[in-house]
Design a protein around this motif. Structure first.
Motif, PDB file in Angstrom:
ATOM      1  N   ASN A  50      24.369   7.672   4.194  1.00  0.00           N
ATOM      2  CA  ASN A  50      25.178   8.569   5.016  1.00  0.00           C
ATOM      3  C   ASN A  50      24.294   9.212   6.090  1.00  0.00           C
ATOM      4  O   ASN A  50      23.349   9.919   5.759  1.00  0.00           O
ATOM      5  CB  ASN A  50      25.790   9.647   4.106  1.00  0.00           C
ATOM      6  N   PRO A  51      24.587   8.935   7.369  1.00  0.00           N
ATOM      7  CA  PRO A  51      23.719   9.496   8.424  1.00  0.00           C
ATOM      8  C   PRO A  51      23.678  11.023   8.423  1.00  0.00           C
ATOM      9  O   PRO A  51      22.662  11.615   8.801  1.00  0.00           O
ATOM     10  CB  PRO A  51      24.338   8.972   9.728  1.00  0.00           C
ATOM     11  N   TRP A  52      24.750  11.658   7.993  1.00  0.00           N
ATOM     12  CA  TRP A  52      24.747  13.127   7.936  1.00  0.00           C
ATOM     13  C   TRP A  52      23.738  13.635   6.909  1.00  0.00           C
ATOM     14  O   TRP A  52      23.110  14.670   7.101  1.00  0.00           O
ATOM     15  CB  TRP A  52      26.140  13.665   7.604  1.00  0.00           C
ATOM     16  N   ALA A  53      23.604  12.873   5.817  1.00  0.00           N
ATOM     17  CA  ALA A  53      22.628  13.269   4.793  1.00  0.00           C
ATOM     18  C   ALA A  53      21.213  13.144   5.342  1.00  0.00           C
ATOM     19  O   ALA A  53      20.361  13.998   5.075  1.00  0.00           O
ATOM     20  CB  ALA A  53      22.793  12.399   3.552  1.00  0.00           C
ATOM     21  N   ILE A  54      20.974  12.098   6.150  1.00  0.00           N
ATOM     22  CA  ILE A  54      19.646  11.950   6.765  1.00  0.00           C
ATOM     23  C   ILE A  54      19.360  13.143   7.666  1.00  0.00           C
ATOM     24  O   ILE A  54      18.278  13.733   7.619  1.00  0.00           O
ATOM     25  CB  ILE A  54      19.553  10.642   7.588  1.00  0.00           C
ATOM     26  N   ALA A  55      20.354  13.517   8.472  1.00  0.00           N
ATOM     27  CA  ALA A  55      20.187  14.667   9.372  1.00  0.00           C
ATOM     28  C   ALA A  55      19.918  15.933   8.567  1.00  0.00           C
ATOM     29  O   ALA A  55      18.997  16.701   8.890  1.00  0.00           O
ATOM     30  CB  ALA A  55      21.434  14.838  10.242  1.00  0.00           C
ATOM     31  N   ALA A  56      20.691  16.145   7.512  1.00  0.00           N
ATOM     32  CA  ALA A  56      20.532  17.361   6.706  1.00  0.00           C
ATOM     33  C   ALA A  56      19.164  17.388   6.026  1.00  0.00           C
ATOM     34  O   ALA A  56      18.497  18.431   5.998  1.00  0.00           O
ATOM     35  CB  ALA A  56      21.645  17.444   5.666  1.00  0.00           C
ATOM     36  N   TYR A  57      18.744  16.240   5.488  1.00  0.00           N
ATOM     37  CA  TYR A  57      17.427  16.183   4.841  1.00  0.00           C
ATOM     38  C   TYR A  57      16.306  16.404   5.855  1.00  0.00           C
ATOM     39  O   TYR A  57      15.297  17.042   5.542  1.00  0.00           O
ATOM     40  CB  TYR A  57      17.233  14.854   4.101  1.00  0.00           C
ATOM     41  N   THR A  58      16.482  15.857   7.060  1.00  0.00           N
ATOM     42  CA  THR A  58      15.451  16.049   8.094  1.00  0.00           C
ATOM     43  C   THR A  58      15.307  17.531   8.421  1.00  0.00           C
ATOM     44  O   THR A  58      14.191  18.074   8.449  1.00  0.00           O
ATOM     45  CB  THR A  58      15.805  15.250   9.366  1.00  0.00           C
ATOM     46  N   ARG A 116      15.281   4.298   2.996  1.00  0.00           N
ATOM     47  CA  ARG A 116      16.369   3.585   3.669  1.00  0.00           C
ATOM     48  C   ARG A 116      16.121   2.079   3.700  1.00  0.00           C
ATOM     49  O   ARG A 116      17.006   1.317   4.094  1.00  0.00           O
ATOM     50  CB  ARG A 116      16.522   4.093   5.110  1.00  0.00           C
ATOM     51  N   SER A 117      14.910   1.653   3.307  1.00  0.00           N
ATOM     52  CA  SER A 117      14.555   0.237   3.479  1.00  0.00           C
ATOM     53  C   SER A 117      15.362  -0.669   2.548  1.00  0.00           C
ATOM     54  O   SER A 117      15.942  -0.209   1.552  1.00  0.00           O
ATOM     55  CB  SER A 117      13.058   0.038   3.226  1.00  0.00           C
ATOM     56  N   ASP A 118      15.375  -1.969   2.889  1.00  0.00           N
ATOM     57  CA  ASP A 118      16.155  -2.952   2.128  1.00  0.00           C
ATOM     58  C   ASP A 118      15.706  -3.033   0.677  1.00  0.00           C
ATOM     59  O   ASP A 118      16.500  -3.292  -0.207  1.00  0.00           O
ATOM     60  CB  ASP A 118      16.005  -4.331   2.782  1.00  0.00           C
ATOM     61  N   GLU A 119      14.413  -2.789   0.491  1.00  0.00           N
ATOM     62  CA  GLU A 119      13.867  -2.885  -0.867  1.00  0.00           C
ATOM     63  C   GLU A 119      14.622  -1.979  -1.841  1.00  0.00           C
ATOM     64  O   GLU A 119      15.045  -2.401  -2.919  1.00  0.00           O
ATOM     65  CB  GLU A 119      12.387  -2.492  -0.815  1.00  0.00           C
ATOM     66  N   PHE A 120      14.809  -0.703  -1.405  1.00  0.00           N
ATOM     67  CA  PHE A 120      15.547   0.240  -2.246  1.00  0.00           C
ATOM     68  C   PHE A 120      17.030  -0.089  -2.250  1.00  0.00           C
ATOM     69  O   PHE A 120      17.729   0.111  -3.235  1.00  0.00           O
ATOM     70  CB  PHE A 120      15.319   1.680  -1.772  1.00  0.00           C
ATOM     71  N   ALA A 121      17.523  -0.670  -1.118  1.00  0.00           N
ATOM     72  CA  ALA A 121      18.943  -0.993  -1.015  1.00  0.00           C
ATOM     73  C   ALA A 121      19.303  -2.120  -1.973  1.00  0.00           C
ATOM     74  O   ALA A 121      20.302  -2.038  -2.688  1.00  0.00           O
ATOM     75  CB  ALA A 121      19.285  -1.393   0.417  1.00  0.00           C
ATOM     76  N   THR A 122      18.463  -3.179  -2.020  1.00  0.00           N
ATOM     77  CA  THR A 122      18.768  -4.296  -2.928  1.00  0.00           C
ATOM     78  C   THR A 122      18.699  -3.817  -4.363  1.00  0.00           C
ATOM     79  O   THR A 122      19.536  -4.179  -5.189  1.00  0.00           O
ATOM     80  CB  THR A 122      17.784  -5.470  -2.717  1.00  0.00           C
ATOM     81  N   ALA A 123      17.724  -2.988  -4.646  1.00  0.00           N
ATOM     82  CA  ALA A 123      17.644  -2.430  -5.995  1.00  0.00           C
ATOM     83  C   ALA A 123      18.909  -1.641  -6.287  1.00  0.00           C
ATOM     84  O   ALA A 123      19.457  -1.695  -7.385  1.00  0.00           O
ATOM     85  CB  ALA A 123      16.420  -1.527  -6.115  1.00  0.00           C
ATOM     86  N   ALA A 124      19.401  -0.924  -5.231  1.00  0.00           N
ATOM     87  CA  ALA A 124      20.614  -0.138  -5.410  1.00  0.00           C
ATOM     88  C   ALA A 124      21.805  -1.050  -5.666  1.00  0.00           C
ATOM     89  O   ALA A 124      22.603  -0.800  -6.577  1.00  0.00           O
ATOM     90  CB  ALA A 124      20.865   0.724  -4.176  1.00  0.00           C
ATOM     91  N   SER A 125      21.924  -2.108  -4.876  1.00  0.00           N
ATOM     92  CA  SER A 125      23.076  -2.988  -5.062  1.00  0.00           C
ATOM     93  C   SER A 125      22.965  -3.717  -6.399  1.00  0.00           C
ATOM     94  O   SER A 125      23.961  -3.951  -7.082  1.00  0.00           O
ATOM     95  CB  SER A 125      23.197  -3.977  -3.903  1.00  0.00           C
ATOM     96  N   ALA A 126      21.708  -4.049  -6.794  1.00  0.00           N
ATOM     97  CA  ALA A 126      21.506  -4.677  -8.091  1.00  0.00           C
ATOM     98  C   ALA A 126      21.966  -3.743  -9.203  1.00  0.00           C
ATOM     99  O   ALA A 126      22.672  -4.148 -10.132  1.00  0.00           O
ATOM    100  CB  ALA A 126      20.039  -5.040  -8.282  1.00  0.00           C
ATOM    101  N   ALA A 127      21.602  -2.486  -9.058  1.00  0.00           N
ATOM    102  CA  ALA A 127      22.000  -1.501 -10.063  1.00  0.00           C
ATOM    103  C   ALA A 127      23.514  -1.363 -10.089  1.00  0.00           C
ATOM    104  O   ALA A 127      24.141  -1.297 -11.156  1.00  0.00           O
ATOM    105  CB  ALA A 127      21.354  -0.159  -9.760  1.00  0.00           C
TER     106      ALA A 127
END
Lengths: 223, 261
Positions: free
Chosen positions: A141-149, A205-216
């Motif tokens: 969620n881009p809003w979460a990125i903004a809020a975390y930044t 945000r990288s694919d590495e964590f994303a694939t792990a996320a989709s795998a999960a």
């Protein structure tokens, strides 16, 4: 408010550096492992922390209770201040104003971040192994990125500038020369810590964590 | 010098006017309002001489007769601290503020950190109470002749003299964002006075009493390090250095109390 505020103010200043300052440095290092070591590095860093003895009590006495006192009493300190940068637009007065503004932002950010991560862990919605994927989900969620930044910049400035003020309030940096040197060092700490946190957001945000996320996720749907 | 005095009548003859916008108030509890004035220009005039001109001829810019503007002043050479007011947004002494160096219209306001008595007159009583609280004096009275006190090193006397220039004018409290109704902070000036009297070889004998006064409610703890005080002090007193030095001494005092030393 009745009573003597000397000790609470001193305690507030101390807790901001020890243990909370040490904690924010630890947090930056752990997160940075996601940037440096990817999914595996981050998992190892989380595992290392959780293998520490008496981790629950360490969290309680080194993180939660100090944050609660520092945050709530800090809101009261912010309420006690006027902001007069309009009339006195000096650098240190701006730092004074920003210290209070970033304090309030950090308070809100930490409450939300704590709910989003530690509470979800406690409720069993996320496991320690899934934290990397969990962060990847949040940052979809881009809003979460903004809020975390914003939250990360506020928290790191508040710590770095608070460290400068701690050195004055405890009578360690007394003269203008000492205070000028310490302010440069503290702004250096702000830049380094902020960069580490922002790089870890980027890493999550990288694919590495994303694939792990989709795998999960697929594992959950299969299960 | 003689040139300036000779030029004076011609300058007023040219009809040049100095514009003032003054924040006024009739009584402590009355609402404030602004009133504009135009004062004939004279070379080398300061804010006080302009206020005296208004007092002599209390007519506002609209030509209406009005109550003369009230202010306080004594020494007229920036050593008494009585004529502090906010001039074009900055707190300073009206006597040492020259009209030629100000942007017009010149805005005069009372230092509203303090209770306002009338117009530009404020009540600085809290500063004198603070000096009493921190015992900003040196006790030398005895029931018999105590003899001469210890000598002060000349090098120490020189920096202590800088601190003794404080005239309790209130500018540092007006500039401080933590001196307000919600905060019990004592303000920069009395903290610096503790440093002054604790530096004195005889005053040092009661140093702990002054430090303990700073550690009570309404003491040193409210300082938020905005450092506006040191930027605003008309006497150039190193107020933030004094505050940090007293932070160090009160911290030491705290540990002494805890450890029973």
């Amino acid at each position: 408010m009745k009573g003597n505020s000397y000790l609470p103010r001193k305690l507030h200043s101390l807790l901001g550096v020890i243990p909370l300052g040490l904690f924010i440095v630890e947090h930056a290092l752990t997160n940075y492992s996601a940037f440096e070591g990817g999914q595996e590095g981050f998992s190892d860093a989380i595992h290392l922390l959780n293998s520490l003895p008496l981790i629950f009590f360490m969290e309680m006495f080194i993180i939660w209770l100090p944050i609660l006192f520092h945050g709530v009493y800090g809101l009261y300190i912010a309420y006690q201040s006027d902001l007069n940068t309009g009339r006195f637009s000096y650098g240190r007065n701006w730092a004074f104003a920003w210290q209070r503004i970033t304090g309030v932002i950090t308070f809100i950010f930490v409450a939300w971040h704590f709910y989003d991560t530690r509470i979800q862990l406690a409720l069993g919605n996320v496991s320690h192994e899934e934290l990397g994927q969990h962060m990847n989900n949040i940052f979809s969620n881009p809003w979460a990125i903004a809020a975390y930044t914003v939250g990360v910049l506020a928290a790191t400035f508040h710590f770095a500038n608070g460290l400068w003020a701690f050195l004055v309030s405890w009578g360690i940096t007394i003269g203008p020369r000492a205070q000028k040197i310490s302010s440069r060092i503290c702004m250096g700490i702000f830049v380094i810590l902020a960069a580490m946190f922002l790089l870890s957001i980027f890493a999550f945000r990288s694919d590495e964590f994303a694939t792990a996320a989709s795998a999960a996720l697929s594992a959950v749907s299969v299960g | 010098m003689s040139e300036a005095t000779a030029a004076a009548p011609t300058a007023s003859a040219t009809g040049r006017k100095v514009k003032f916008i003054i924040t006024r108030r009739e009584r402590p509890d009355a609402p404030s309002f602004t009133e504009e004035f135009e004062v004939p220009y004279r070379p080398n005039m300061n804010v006080i001489s302009a206020l005296m001109e208004i007092q002599r001829n209390p007519v506002n810019a609209k030509g209406q007769k009005t109550a003369p503007v009230c202010w306080e002043s004594n020494c007229l050479e920036e050593v008494c601290g009585a004529c502090s007011m906010v001039i074009n947004g900055k707190p300073r002494q009206a006597c040492s503020t020259l009209i030629d160096k100000l942007e017009q219209p010149i805005r005069l306001e009372p230092m509203s950190t303090f209770p306002i008595v009338r117009d530009l007159v404020i009540n600085r009583e809290r500063m004198f109470n603070a000096l009493k609280k921190v015992k900003a004096w040196i006790p030398i009275d005895g029931t018999y002749d105590l003899g001469p006190g210890p000598r002060m090193a000349e090098s120490k006397r020189q920096w202590a003299y800088e601190l003794s220039k404080c005239m309790t004018c209130g500018v540092c409290l007006e500039a401080c964002p933590n001196v307000n109704d919600r905060n019990s902070f004592i303000g920069p000036a009395p903290i610096s006075q503790v440093r002054l009297f604790n530096a004195h070889p005889t005053g040092e004998m009661n140093a702990h009493e002054r430090l303990e006064a700073l550690m009570e409610e309404g003491g040193i703890e409210g300082c938020g390090n905005s450092q506006n005080c040191v930027r605003s002090c008309p006497k150039g007193i190193p107020l933030t250095t004094s505050i940090a030095a007293m932070n160090k001494d009160t911290t030491k005092q705290l540990f002494k109390q805890w450890l029973g030393l």
